[in-house]
Design an enzyme around this catalytic site. Structure first.
Site, mmCIF file in Angstrom:
data_model
loop_
_atom_site.group_PDB
_atom_site.id
_atom_site.type_symbol
_atom_site.label_atom_id
_atom_site.label_comp_id
_atom_site.label_asym_id
_atom_site.label_seq_id
_atom_site.Cartn_x
_atom_site.Cartn_y
_atom_site.Cartn_z
ATOM 1 N N PRO A 2 29.512 45.795 37.823
ATOM 2 C CA PRO A 2 29.349 45.781 39.261
ATOM 3 C C PRO A 2 29.952 46.982 39.945
ATOM 4 C CG PRO A 2 30.990 44.152 38.544
ATOM 5 C CD PRO A 2 30.754 45.108 37.449
ATOM 6 N N GLU A 3 29.122 47.775 40.553
ATOM 7 C CA GLU A 3 29.578 48.818 41.466
ATOM 8 C C GLU A 3 29.240 48.293 42.857
ATOM 9 O OE1 GLU A 3 28.416 52.816 40.252
ATOM 10 O OE2 GLU A 3 28.097 52.118 38.213
ATOM 11 N N HIS A 104 33.555 31.142 28.985
ATOM 12 C CA HIS A 104 34.157 32.145 29.872
ATOM 13 C C HIS A 104 34.059 31.777 31.345
ATOM 14 C CE1 HIS A 104 34.749 34.515 26.337
ATOM 15 N NE2 HIS A 104 33.459 34.588 26.104
ATOM 16 N N ARG A 126 35.087 39.492 29.523
ATOM 17 C CA ARG A 126 36.132 40.472 29.190
ATOM 18 C C ARG A 126 37.404 40.294 30.018
ATOM 19 N NH1 ARG A 126 33.269 46.279 28.713
ATOM 20 N NH2 ARG A 126 35.301 46.918 27.935
ATOM 21 N N ARG A 169 41.121 69.125 45.179
ATOM 22 C CA ARG A 169 41.108 68.594 43.813
ATOM 23 C C ARG A 169 40.503 69.542 42.797
ATOM 24 N NH1 ARG A 169 41.379 62.808 43.366
ATOM 25 N NH2 ARG A 169 42.135 61.977 45.335
#
Length: 288
Positions: A2-3, A104, A126, A169
């Site tokens: 998921p983004e 899960h 996970r 950066r």
DNA sequence: CGATTAACCTGGAAGC
DNA sequence: TGCTTCCAGGTTAATC
């Protein structure tokens, strides 16, 4: 998986069941996900109303009537499924598309809004996802949200703000865009796609991206995210909306996962390289 | 201080 | 078929 687009799709699926509803039951099947669940998790949720379900970057935030907010992150494999609560369903109604491995299903909520009950299951093989509770007041400065960059689809994300965030950066632009402090919500897929659309090499150092290119990148980031939301997100392995429906944006990836396939723009083979431990897909000819 | 890497955890796919 | 290795949408603590 998921983004930002996928989290937004999940938010839209959960909102009808959660907003204005009260937690009538909270069940946890283990004490922790990525982190331990908060102290007295059940007690702090049960009987509490959800005023609003919102999203910040890849986080889901449920603002509660108690003055606290439930912060949820899906990690890589987190998934919410909404179904009608047992007891209120008629035979044949209890349809849950592709429930995944029940081993899960770590957290389950039953939400009640007037006479309507919904069951919400959180499944996460996970366990990179987590849930936490924080005071709503000052939430932006909480440990999870502090220092987060602007929402890419919101008014604070501008060509100027992006250019300013990149200017100091020296890391590659690929790594800089994955940093949630630069802009919130981007992950590996949409960074690759946005850089391809802007024709910027993923290796270029962030401060070497010109103001003009920053402006173009600002546009392609918004464009690719908006298109992905429109398509219901991207389903690679296990992402699905809370009603089980897959997304379709993966069919429109131009570079992600397409190593050796022809570049849709120039026909040269798509390349793959590893940056900060993650695969980057790009066109070495188009992206400079 | 900023940048890179290793680790967290499980399952599926690919290689032998 | 079965075993081993590699890889995955994210974040962060540790190391450089």
């Amino acid at each position: 998986m998921p983004e930002l687009p996928e989290v937004e799709i999940v938010r839209r699926g959960l909102a009808p069941a959660m907003e204005g509803a009260v937690f009538s039951s909270v069940e946890t099947r283990r004490p922790d996900l990525r982190f331990p669940l908060p102290q007295k998790f059940r007690d702090r949720l049960q009987g509490t109303r959800v005023d609003a379900l919102r999203r910040r970057g890849k986080y889901l935030i449920a603002d509660l009537g108690s003055g606290e907010s439930l912060i949820m992150h899906l990690g890589m494999t987190g998934r919410f499924t909404v179904s009608k609560a047992a007891g209120t369903v008629r035979p044949g109604d209890f349809y849950r598309a592709d429930p995944g491995d029940p081993a899960h299903d770590h957290v389950s909520f039953v939400m009640r809004k007037r006479r309507l009950e919904s069951r919400i299951d959180y499944n996460d093989p996970r366990r990179f996802g987590f849930m936490d509770l924080e005071r709503t007041n000052g939430l932006d400065n909480s440990r999870h949200l502090a220092g987060m960059g602007p929402e890419p689809l919101g008014p604070d994300f501008t060509p100027q703000s992006l250019n300013a965030a990149l200017s100091g950066r020296s890391a590659p632009i690929k790594a800089a865009l994955l940093d949630q402090a630069v802009v919130a919500g981007l992950g590996n897929i949409y960074v690759c796609e946005a850089l391809f659309r802007a024709k910027i090499s993923p290796r270029r150092q962030a401060y070497n991206v010109s103001a003009a290119k920053s402006a173009l990148l600002h546009e392609t980031i918004r464009e690719v995210l908006a298109e992905a939301i429109e398509a219901g997100g991207s389903t690679l392995r296990d992402f699905a909306a809370s009603d089980g429906a897959p997304g379709f944006f993966q069919d429109r990836f131009q570079v992600y996962g397409r190593e050796k396939e022809p570049c849709p723009s120039c026909g040269a083979p798509i390349g793959r390289l590893v940056q900060s431990g993650r695969s980057t897909f790009y066109c070495g000819k188009c992206q400079r």
